[in-house]
Design a protein around this motif. Structure first.
Motif, short mmCIF file in Angstrom:
data_model
loop_
_atom_site.label_atom_id
_atom_site.label_comp_id
_atom_site.label_asym_id
_atom_site.label_seq_id
_atom_site.Cartn_x
_atom_site.Cartn_y
_atom_site.Cartn_z
N UNK A 110 6.92 8.76 -0.44
CA UNK A 110 5.76 8.76 0.45
C UNK A 110 6.20 8.25 1.82
N UNK A 111 6.41 9.19 2.73
CA UNK A 111 6.85 8.85 4.07
C UNK A 111 5.68 8.35 4.91
N UNK A 112 5.97 7.41 5.78
CA UNK A 112 4.94 6.88 6.69
C UNK A 112 5.63 6.39 7.96
N UNK A 113 5.00 6.61 9.10
CA UNK A 113 5.57 6.09 10.34
C UNK A 113 5.51 4.57 10.35
N UNK A 114 6.37 3.96 11.12
CA UNK A 114 6.39 2.50 11.19
C UNK A 114 5.15 1.99 11.92
N UNK A 115 4.81 0.76 11.64
CA UNK A 115 3.69 0.12 12.33
C UNK A 115 3.92 0.07 13.83
N UNK A 116 5.17 -0.13 14.23
CA UNK A 116 5.51 -0.20 15.65
C UNK A 116 5.22 1.13 16.35
N UNK A 117 5.57 2.24 15.71
CA UNK A 117 5.29 3.56 16.26
C UNK A 117 3.78 3.74 16.42
N UNK A 118 3.03 3.36 15.39
CA UNK A 118 1.57 3.52 15.43
C UNK A 118 0.95 2.66 16.52
N UNK A 119 1.44 1.45 16.69
CA UNK A 119 0.91 0.57 17.75
C UNK A 119 1.20 1.17 19.12
N UNK A 120 2.41 1.67 19.30
CA UNK A 120 2.79 2.20 20.61
C UNK A 120 2.11 3.52 20.96
N UNK A 121 2.00 4.42 19.99
CA UNK A 121 1.40 5.73 20.27
C UNK A 121 -0.11 5.68 20.45
N UNK A 122 -0.77 4.86 19.63
CA UNK A 122 -2.23 4.90 19.60
C UNK A 122 -2.89 3.59 20.01
N UNK A 123 -2.07 2.63 20.45
CA UNK A 123 -2.59 1.32 20.84
C UNK A 123 -3.38 0.67 19.70
N UNK A 124 -2.85 0.80 18.49
CA UNK A 124 -3.49 0.17 17.34
C UNK A 124 -3.14 -1.31 17.29
N UNK A 125 -4.07 -2.09 16.80
CA UNK A 125 -3.78 -3.50 16.56
C UNK A 125 -2.84 -3.58 15.35
N UNK A 126 -2.19 -4.73 15.14
CA UNK A 126 -1.34 -4.86 13.95
C UNK A 126 -2.11 -4.57 12.65
N UNK A 127 -3.35 -5.04 12.55
CA UNK A 127 -4.15 -4.81 11.34
C UNK A 127 -4.48 -3.32 11.18
N UNK A 128 -4.83 -2.66 12.27
CA UNK A 128 -5.13 -1.22 12.22
C UNK A 128 -3.89 -0.42 11.84
N UNK A 129 -2.75 -0.80 12.39
CA UNK A 129 -1.49 -0.12 12.07
C UNK A 129 -1.16 -0.29 10.59
N UNK A 130 -1.41 -1.48 10.01
CA UNK A 130 -1.17 -1.69 8.58
C UNK A 130 -2.06 -0.78 7.73
N UNK A 131 -3.33 -0.66 8.12
CA UNK A 131 -4.25 0.21 7.38
C UNK A 131 -3.75 1.66 7.44
N UNK A 132 -3.40 2.14 8.62
CA UNK A 132 -2.92 3.51 8.77
C UNK A 132 -1.63 3.73 7.97
N UNK A 133 -0.72 2.79 8.06
CA UNK A 133 0.56 2.88 7.35
C UNK A 133 0.31 2.95 5.83
N UNK A 134 -0.54 2.10 5.33
CA UNK A 134 -0.81 2.07 3.88
C UNK A 134 -1.52 3.36 3.42
#
Length: 185
Positions: A110-134
């Motif tokens: 199950x591939x998933x982008x890193x939390x860092x990528x999600x934060x940088x691309x979409x300005x997600x908070x750390x908690x939002x990035x964790x939800x998206x990643x999971x």
């Protein structure tokens, strides 16, 4: 080969005689599931033998390297989905002697982008990035809430924010978007 590694795909480069020239880390991980076992250094001849063994375990017709062949290799346990092997001939062949790239797709990965990528691309908070990643890793909202130690209502609010920031409306749409981003470092 690094790009294949980033999305969890194995890659094995072979010459016209079927000798292995190169294999990436994901290929080594996949091949360790089949006999004969690979040593940690993964010598090229061992990789060739493990690849042949894996292809023989498919029980399907003879696998051909000179066309766009593919085969499904059964999983090594009853609950494993298995591996898809796809031959991609290199055209025109480079002077290195490389002839074909075997792409190994572990259907359980199950591939998933890193939390860092999600934060940088979409300005997600750390908690939002964790939800998206999971979610990209196949977890349910209930599982994410339990793992995070927060209420389900909190995860739902974070997901709503992720939808807004990624311009998506449904979990399936979000997961499809996230799947396209796994190649990013």
């Amino acid at each position: 080969m690094d790009a294949l590694d980033r999305v969890g795909f194995g890659g094995i480069v072979v010459d016209t005689a079927g000798h292995v020239l190169l294999a990436n880390a994901a290929a080594m991980t996949i091949l360790r599931r089949y006999e004969p076992p690979l040593s940690d250094d993964g010598r090229l001849e061992q990789i060739r033998e493990a690849t042949k063994s894996m292809l023989r375990s498919s029980g399907s017709k003879r696998f051909r390297m000179n066309d766009e062949s593919w085969a499904v290799i059964p999983g090594d346990t009853p609950d494993a989905r298995g591996v898809v092997v796809h031959a991609m001939p290199i055209s025109p062949p480079p002077p290195t002697g490389a002839h074909t790239v075997l792409v190994l797709i572990n259907l359980d990965y199950k591939a998933a982008p890193s939390g860092e990528v999600l934060k940088n691309l979409f300005d997600l908070s750390p908690a939002e990035a964790r939800v998206a990643h999971q979610l990209a890793r196949g977890r349910s909202l209930e599982e994410i809430a339990e793992l995070s130690g927060v209420k389900l209502s909190t995860i739902r609010k974070q997901l709503a924010s992720v939808f807004e920031k990624t311009m998506t409306n449904r979990q399936g749409e979000l997961v499809a978007l996230l799947g396209r981003l796994t190649i990013l470092p």
